[in-house]
Design a protein around this motif. Sequence first.
Motif, PDB file in Angstrom:
ATOM      1  N   THR A   8     -17.186  78.784  59.284  1.00  0.00           N
ATOM      2  CA  THR A   8     -15.870  79.193  59.807  1.00  0.00           C
ATOM      3  C   THR A   8     -14.576  78.415  59.220  1.00  0.00           C
ATOM      4  N   GLU A   9     -14.869  77.719  58.345  1.00  0.00           N
ATOM      5  CA  GLU A   9     -13.757  76.831  57.587  1.00  0.00           C
ATOM      6  C   GLU A   9     -13.532  77.507  56.160  1.00  0.00           C
ATOM      7  N   SER A  10     -12.616  76.735  55.280  1.00  0.00           N
ATOM      8  CA  SER A  10     -12.302  77.406  54.134  1.00  0.00           C
ATOM      9  C   SER A  10     -13.419  77.764  53.464  1.00  0.00           C
ATOM     10  N   LYS A  11     -13.198  78.697  52.411  1.00  0.00           N
ATOM     11  CA  LYS A  11     -14.261  79.116  51.532  1.00  0.00           C
ATOM     12  C   LYS A  11     -15.033  77.646  50.847  1.00  0.00           C
ATOM     13  N   ALA A  12     -14.138  76.925  50.326  1.00  0.00           N
ATOM     14  CA  ALA A  12     -14.665  75.696  49.599  1.00  0.00           C
ATOM     15  C   ALA A  12     -15.525  75.031  50.689  1.00  0.00           C
ATOM     16  N   GLN A  13     -15.031  74.797  51.901  1.00  0.00           N
ATOM     17  CA  GLN A  13     -15.775  73.905  52.860  1.00  0.00           C
ATOM     18  C   GLN A  13     -17.091  74.581  53.121  1.00  0.00           C
ATOM     19  N   ASN A  14     -16.967  76.110  53.204  1.00  0.00           N
ATOM     20  CA  ASN A  14     -18.022  76.607  53.585  1.00  0.00           C
ATOM     21  C   ASN A  14     -19.184  76.554  52.649  1.00  0.00           C
ATOM     22  N   TYR A  15     -18.917  76.655  51.387  1.00  0.00           N
ATOM     23  CA  TYR A  15     -19.751  76.406  50.340  1.00  0.00           C
ATOM     24  C   TYR A  15     -20.300  74.877  50.188  1.00  0.00           C
ATOM     25  N   GLU A  16     -19.457  73.827  50.371  1.00  0.00           N
ATOM     26  CA  GLU A  16     -19.906  72.628  50.767  1.00  0.00           C
ATOM     27  C   GLU A  16     -20.817  72.515  51.632  1.00  0.00           C
ATOM     28  N   LEU A  17     -20.738  73.113  52.665  1.00  0.00           N
ATOM     29  CA  LEU A  17     -21.756  73.065  53.836  1.00  0.00           C
ATOM     30  C   LEU A  17     -23.078  73.498  53.451  1.00  0.00           C
ATOM     31  N   ARG A  91     -27.138  81.091  28.174  1.00  0.00           N
ATOM     32  CA  ARG A  91     -27.308  80.187  29.195  1.00  0.00           C
ATOM     33  C   ARG A  91     -25.819  79.620  29.676  1.00  0.00           C
ATOM     34  N   THR A  92     -25.223  80.704  30.217  1.00  0.00           N
ATOM     35  CA  THR A  92     -23.835  80.524  30.800  1.00  0.00           C
ATOM     36  C   THR A  92     -23.712  81.558  31.870  1.00  0.00           C
ATOM     37  N   THR A  93     -22.939  81.406  32.957  1.00  0.00           N
ATOM     38  CA  THR A  93     -22.706  82.349  33.880  1.00  0.00           C
ATOM     39  C   THR A  93     -22.020  83.427  33.494  1.00  0.00           C
ATOM     40  N   VAL A  94     -22.466  84.518  33.895  1.00  0.00           N
ATOM     41  CA  VAL A  94     -21.859  85.826  33.563  1.00  0.00           C
ATOM     42  C   VAL A  94     -21.267  86.467  35.008  1.00  0.00           C
ATOM     43  N   ARG A  95     -19.974  86.684  35.068  1.00  0.00           N
ATOM     44  CA  ARG A  95     -19.381  87.351  36.310  1.00  0.00           C
ATOM     45  C   ARG A  95     -18.837  88.726  35.980  1.00  0.00           C
ATOM     46  N   VAL A  96     -19.280  89.709  36.471  1.00  0.00           N
ATOM     47  CA  VAL A  96     -19.071  91.172  36.313  1.00  0.00           C
ATOM     48  C   VAL A  96     -18.314  91.689  37.338  1.00  0.00           C
ATOM     49  N   GLN A 113     -22.124  97.075  42.772  1.00  0.00           N
ATOM     50  CA  GLN A 113     -20.850  97.342  41.890  1.00  0.00           C
ATOM     51  C   GLN A 113     -20.468  96.179  41.192  1.00  0.00           C
ATOM     52  N   SER A 114     -20.688  94.902  41.537  1.00  0.00           N
ATOM     53  CA  SER A 114     -20.295  93.666  40.961  1.00  0.00           C
ATOM     54  C   SER A 114     -21.554  92.686  40.938  1.00  0.00           C
ATOM     55  N   GLU A 115     -21.583  91.911  40.085  1.00  0.00           N
ATOM     56  CA  GLU A 115     -22.535  90.812  40.000  1.00  0.00           C
ATOM     57  C   GLU A 115     -22.306  89.623  39.424  1.00  0.00           C
ATOM     58  N   ILE A 116     -22.927  88.655  39.801  1.00  0.00           N
ATOM     59  CA  ILE A 116     -22.919  87.435  39.066  1.00  0.00           C
ATOM     60  C   ILE A 116     -24.447  86.694  38.879  1.00  0.00           C
ATOM     61  N   VAL A 117     -24.354  86.108  37.671  1.00  0.00           N
ATOM     62  CA  VAL A 117     -25.626  85.455  37.271  1.00  0.00           C
ATOM     63  C   VAL A 117     -25.349  83.955  36.565  1.00  0.00           C
ATOM     64  N   LEU A 136     -19.345  95.759  46.583  1.00  0.00           N
ATOM     65  CA  LEU A 136     -17.983  95.831  46.526  1.00  0.00           C
ATOM     66  C   LEU A 136     -17.864  95.537  44.853  1.00  0.00           C
ATOM     67  N   LEU A 137     -16.622  96.118  44.463  1.00  0.00           N
ATOM     68  CA  LEU A 137     -16.111  95.609  43.131  1.00  0.00           C
ATOM     69  C   LEU A 137     -15.485  94.315  43.265  1.00  0.00           C
ATOM     70  N   ASP A 138     -15.596  93.720  42.244  1.00  0.00           N
ATOM     71  CA  ASP A 138     -14.796  92.432  42.003  1.00  0.00           C
ATOM     72  C   ASP A 138     -15.356  91.354  43.125  1.00  0.00           C
ATOM     73  N   ARG A 139     -16.497  91.396  43.855  1.00  0.00           N
ATOM     74  CA  ARG A 139     -16.781  90.481  44.841  1.00  0.00           C
ATOM     75  C   ARG A 139     -16.583  89.189  44.505  1.00  0.00           C
ATOM     76  N   PHE A 140     -16.982  88.531  43.408  1.00  0.00           N
ATOM     77  CA  PHE A 140     -17.177  87.136  42.835  1.00  0.00           C
ATOM     78  C   PHE A 140     -15.891  86.790  42.084  1.00  0.00           C
ATOM     79  N   ASP A 141     -15.240  85.454  42.653  1.00  0.00           N
ATOM     80  CA  ASP A 141     -14.090  84.989  41.702  1.00  0.00           C
ATOM     81  C   ASP A 141     -14.287  83.638  41.277  1.00  0.00           C
ATOM     82  N   GLU A 142     -13.673  83.184  40.623  1.00  0.00           N
ATOM     83  CA  GLU A 142     -13.731  81.740  40.069  1.00  0.00           C
ATOM     84  C   GLU A 142     -14.180  80.776  41.040  1.00  0.00           C
ATOM     85  N   GLU A 143     -13.817  80.750  42.370  1.00  0.00           N
ATOM     86  CA  GLU A 143     -14.239  79.855  43.325  1.00  0.00           C
ATOM     87  C   GLU A 143     -15.923  79.875  43.654  1.00  0.00           C
ATOM     88  N   ASP A 144     -16.128  81.294  43.722  1.00  0.00           N
ATOM     89  CA  ASP A 144     -17.546  81.585  43.875  1.00  0.00           C
ATOM     90  C   ASP A 144     -18.461  80.965  42.916  1.00  0.00           C
TER      91      ASP A 144
END
Length: 159
Positions: A8-17, A91-96, A113-117, A136-144
Amino acid sequence: MFHTEHYTESKAQNYELVIRQLQALLEGESDRIANLSNSSALLNQFLDDINWVGFYVYRDGELVLGPFQGLPACVRIPLNRGVCGKAAAERTTVRVANVHEFPGHIACDAASQSEIVIPIVKDGELVGVLDIDSPLLDRFDEEDQHYLEKFVARLNLHL
């Protein structure tokens, strides 16, 4: 043992959790299949708007389907083929943002529709990739990307 907490916190706090939860799940366990299985289940219950999350393990020069959550998937992916193969080979992240615009995209689920590897590299050797698809299109951003790379780094300590 492990207890699910609400995100229920910010995106960053949720990821840290979720990274702390991952650590608790993996603590004291060295079995690769068990750790990949719990990691995919944890991400599946944590991430909204995804339709597939799982791992491909690098074996004998190709990516082979590992533990995942979602519909049945492609079993083998050659390096440099599709988003997973590109991330593994480079050997690098690909965000589409739109998989339909990605040359050579492998469509295992037409709803994606979108993907991150995120590649998993341990001691200089390719272990595999974490693959996440979204309807969803463009689901993943730099923070993800940042936090999913941290998630994989934590997981990698237990592989």
